[in-house]
Design a protein around this motif. Structure first.
Motif, PDB file in Angstrom:
ATOM      1  N   GLN A 194       0.826  -1.212   0.000  1.00  0.00           N
ATOM      2  CA  GLN A 194       0.000   0.000   0.000  1.00  0.00           C
ATOM      3  C   GLN A 194       0.855   1.254   0.000  1.00  0.00           C
ATOM      4  N   ALA A 195       1.916   1.277   0.793  1.00  0.00           N
ATOM      5  CA  ALA A 195       2.795   2.447   0.829  1.00  0.00           C
ATOM      6  C   ALA A 195       3.421   2.690  -0.537  1.00  0.00           C
ATOM      7  N   SER A 196       3.815   1.628  -1.196  1.00  0.00           N
ATOM      8  CA  SER A 196       4.398   1.762  -2.529  1.00  0.00           C
ATOM      9  C   SER A 196       3.368   2.275  -3.536  1.00  0.00           C
ATOM     10  N   ARG A 197       2.131   1.801  -3.420  1.00  0.00           N
ATOM     11  CA  ARG A 197       1.068   2.269  -4.318  1.00  0.00           C
ATOM     12  C   ARG A 197       0.790   3.763  -4.117  1.00  0.00           C
ATOM     13  N   ILE A 198       0.689   4.181  -2.888  1.00  0.00           N
ATOM     14  CA  ILE A 198       0.428   5.598  -2.614  1.00  0.00           C
ATOM     15  C   ILE A 198       1.596   6.446  -3.112  1.00  0.00           C
ATOM     16  N   SER A 199       2.808   5.978  -2.864  1.00  0.00           N
ATOM     17  CA  SER A 199       3.988   6.706  -3.313  1.00  0.00           C
ATOM     18  C   SER A 199       4.017   6.816  -4.840  1.00  0.00           C
ATOM     19  N   THR A 200       3.708   5.748  -5.530  1.00  0.00           N
ATOM     20  CA  THR A 200       3.660   5.776  -6.998  1.00  0.00           C
ATOM     21  C   THR A 200       2.609   6.761  -7.479  1.00  0.00           C
ATOM     22  N   TYR A 201       1.465   6.770  -6.812  1.00  0.00           N
ATOM     23  CA  TYR A 201       0.392   7.705  -7.149  1.00  0.00           C
ATOM     24  C   TYR A 201       0.867   9.148  -6.999  1.00  0.00           C
ATOM     25  N   LEU A 202       1.596   9.422  -5.926  1.00  0.00           N
ATOM     26  CA  LEU A 202       2.117  10.770  -5.709  1.00  0.00           C
ATOM     27  C   LEU A 202       3.211  11.120  -6.722  1.00  0.00           C
ATOM     28  N   HIS A 203       4.037  10.155  -7.085  1.00  0.00           N
ATOM     29  CA  HIS A 203       5.099  10.393  -8.071  1.00  0.00           C
ATOM     30  C   HIS A 203       4.518  10.745  -9.439  1.00  0.00           C
ATOM     31  N   MET A 204       3.337  10.269  -9.731  1.00  0.00           N
ATOM     32  CA  MET A 204       2.713  10.579 -11.025  1.00  0.00           C
ATOM     33  C   MET A 204       2.333  12.051 -11.122  1.00  0.00           C
ATOM     34  N   SER A 205       2.211  12.722  -9.975  1.00  0.00           N
ATOM     35  CA  SER A 205       1.797  14.127 -10.004  1.00  0.00           C
ATOM     36  C   SER A 205       2.922  15.106  -9.675  1.00  0.00           C
ATOM     37  N   GLY A 206       4.128  14.614  -9.481  1.00  0.00           N
ATOM     38  CA  GLY A 206       5.229  15.530  -9.194  1.00  0.00           C
ATOM     39  C   GLY A 206       6.355  14.861  -8.452  1.00  0.00           C
ATOM     40  N   SER A 231      -7.654   0.238  -2.940  1.00  0.00           N
ATOM     41  CA  SER A 231      -6.599  -0.758  -2.734  1.00  0.00           C
ATOM     42  C   SER A 231      -6.447  -1.090  -1.246  1.00  0.00           C
ATOM     43  N   ALA A 232      -6.665  -0.123  -0.366  1.00  0.00           N
ATOM     44  CA  ALA A 232      -6.627  -0.398   1.073  1.00  0.00           C
ATOM     45  C   ALA A 232      -7.716  -1.406   1.447  1.00  0.00           C
ATOM     46  N   GLN A 267      -4.309  -5.349  13.221  1.00  0.00           N
ATOM     47  CA  GLN A 267      -2.961  -4.943  12.852  1.00  0.00           C
ATOM     48  C   GLN A 267      -2.945  -4.285  11.473  1.00  0.00           C
ATOM     49  N   VAL A 268      -3.557  -4.931  10.500  1.00  0.00           N
ATOM     50  CA  VAL A 268      -3.542  -4.410   9.131  1.00  0.00           C
ATOM     51  C   VAL A 268      -4.361  -3.122   9.037  1.00  0.00           C
ATOM     52  N   LEU A 269      -5.466  -3.044   9.734  1.00  0.00           N
ATOM     53  CA  LEU A 269      -6.275  -1.828   9.749  1.00  0.00           C
ATOM     54  C   LEU A 269      -5.450  -0.637  10.265  1.00  0.00           C
ATOM     55  N   ILE A 270      -4.767  -0.829  11.375  1.00  0.00           N
ATOM     56  CA  ILE A 270      -3.930   0.226  11.947  1.00  0.00           C
ATOM     57  C   ILE A 270      -2.793   0.591  10.989  1.00  0.00           C
ATOM     58  N   LEU A 271      -2.154  -0.410  10.429  1.00  0.00           N
ATOM     59  CA  LEU A 271      -1.020  -0.156   9.539  1.00  0.00           C
ATOM     60  C   LEU A 271      -1.424   0.565   8.256  1.00  0.00           C
ATOM     61  N   LEU A 272      -2.549   0.187   7.681  1.00  0.00           N
ATOM     62  CA  LEU A 272      -2.999   0.859   6.462  1.00  0.00           C
ATOM     63  C   LEU A 272      -3.317   2.327   6.727  1.00  0.00           C
ATOM     64  N   TYR A 273      -3.902   2.602   7.876  1.00  0.00           N
ATOM     65  CA  TYR A 273      -4.199   3.987   8.236  1.00  0.00           C
ATOM     66  C   TYR A 273      -2.904   4.777   8.441  1.00  0.00           C
ATOM     67  N   ILE A 274      -1.964   4.196   9.175  1.00  0.00           N
ATOM     68  CA  ILE A 274      -0.679   4.872   9.414  1.00  0.00           C
ATOM     69  C   ILE A 274       0.066   5.085   8.095  1.00  0.00           C
ATOM     70  N   ALA A 275       0.003   4.105   7.195  1.00  0.00           N
ATOM     71  CA  ALA A 275       0.678   4.236   5.897  1.00  0.00           C
ATOM     72  C   ALA A 275       0.115   5.409   5.107  1.00  0.00           C
ATOM     73  N   ASP A 276      -1.196   5.577   5.133  1.00  0.00           N
ATOM     74  CA  ASP A 276      -1.825   6.681   4.410  1.00  0.00           C
ATOM     75  C   ASP A 276      -1.295   8.013   4.928  1.00  0.00           C
ATOM     76  N   TRP A 277      -1.194   8.127   6.231  1.00  0.00           N
ATOM     77  CA  TRP A 277      -0.673   9.358   6.828  1.00  0.00           C
ATOM     78  C   TRP A 277       0.825   9.511   6.577  1.00  0.00           C
ATOM     79  N   PRO A 306       8.846   8.466  -0.158  1.00  0.00           N
ATOM     80  CA  PRO A 306       8.209   7.504   0.748  1.00  0.00           C
ATOM     81  C   PRO A 306       8.579   6.050   0.463  1.00  0.00           C
ATOM     82  N   ASP A 307       8.919   5.719  -0.795  1.00  0.00           N
ATOM     83  CA  ASP A 307       9.343   4.347  -1.082  1.00  0.00           C
ATOM     84  C   ASP A 307      10.590   3.979  -0.291  1.00  0.00           C
ATOM     85  N   ASN A 308      11.478   4.923  -0.136  1.00  0.00           N
ATOM     86  CA  ASN A 308      12.734   4.650   0.559  1.00  0.00           C
ATOM     87  C   ASN A 308      12.636   4.802   2.070  1.00  0.00           C
ATOM     88  N   PHE A 309      11.768   5.688   2.535  1.00  0.00           N
ATOM     89  CA  PHE A 309      11.757   6.018   3.955  1.00  0.00           C
ATOM     90  C   PHE A 309      10.594   5.425   4.747  1.00  0.00           C
TER      91      PHE A 309
END
Length: 181
Positions: A35-47, A76-77, A120-130, A142-145
């Motif tokens: 999920q973190a990689s997906r969100i990061s890719t989504y952000l990379h598409m815009s800048g 995806s979440a 666990q997954v519910l908490i992690l997905l929320y934290i990943a979004d933030w 975000p992919d690296n960090f």
């Protein structure tokens, strides 16, 4: 490293040789890394990191926007969250059929195990979004960090929730005589 040491402390205080502990912690971390990689890719598409597109909130997102919006990352979440139960059931069946664990798979054990895994997954997905958006806004990729932090946090949360589940199971009388052997 601190989260890993804390996980080790929890493992040393509980039934450290239970296969389910490692399995539960690892699966959640892997799902949230996707999920973190997906969100990061989504952000990379815009800048580039540090730029502030409209889709990158600067404050903590609401759980509704993380899980129930029409956004592609929200969908995806939900899909990743729905993969938890079938994935863990396959793993539990495999462990049971190979006699790899010291825990009998009773219905109450499976309910507690699945509750811990879902939480666990519910908490992690929320934290990943933030976290991904937060790191993006601070000019960090975000992919690296974020992924190392999220997987370590997944180990900690998964181990803690499962240890709590085993403790509650012990208190209510759902015990195996060979746990800890």
């Amino acid at each position: 490293p601190r989260l890993t040491k804390l996980r080790g402390l929890i493992l040393s205080k509980t039934a450290s040789n239970l296969v389910a502990l490692s399995l539960s912690a690892g699966v959640g971390g892997n799902l949230v890394a996707v999920q973190a990689s997906r969100i990061s890719t989504y952000l990379h598409m815009s800048g580039m990191p540090g730029e502030s597109p409209e889709t990158a909130p600067r404050k903590c997102p609401s759980p509704c926007s993380t899980f129930f919006s029409s956004d592609v990352n929200s969908r995806s979440a939900r899909v990743l969250f729905l993969l938890v139960v079938p994935g863990h059931l396959v793993f539990l069946y495999t462990i049971s059929s190979m006699q790899g664990g010291h825990t009998t798979l009773t219905l109450i054990f499976i309910v507690f195990y699945m509750t811990a895994a879902l939480l666990q997954v519910l908490i992690l997905l929320y934290i990943a979004d933030w976290m991904v958006h937060w790191m993006w806004g601070r000019d960090l990729d975000p992919d690296n960090f974020s992924i190392p932090y999220l997987t370590a946090l997944g180990d900690l949360i998964g181990t803690g929730l499962l240890a709590l589940s085993f403790h509650i199971l012990w208190l209510i009388g759902d015990r195996d005589s060979d746990v800890g052997d």
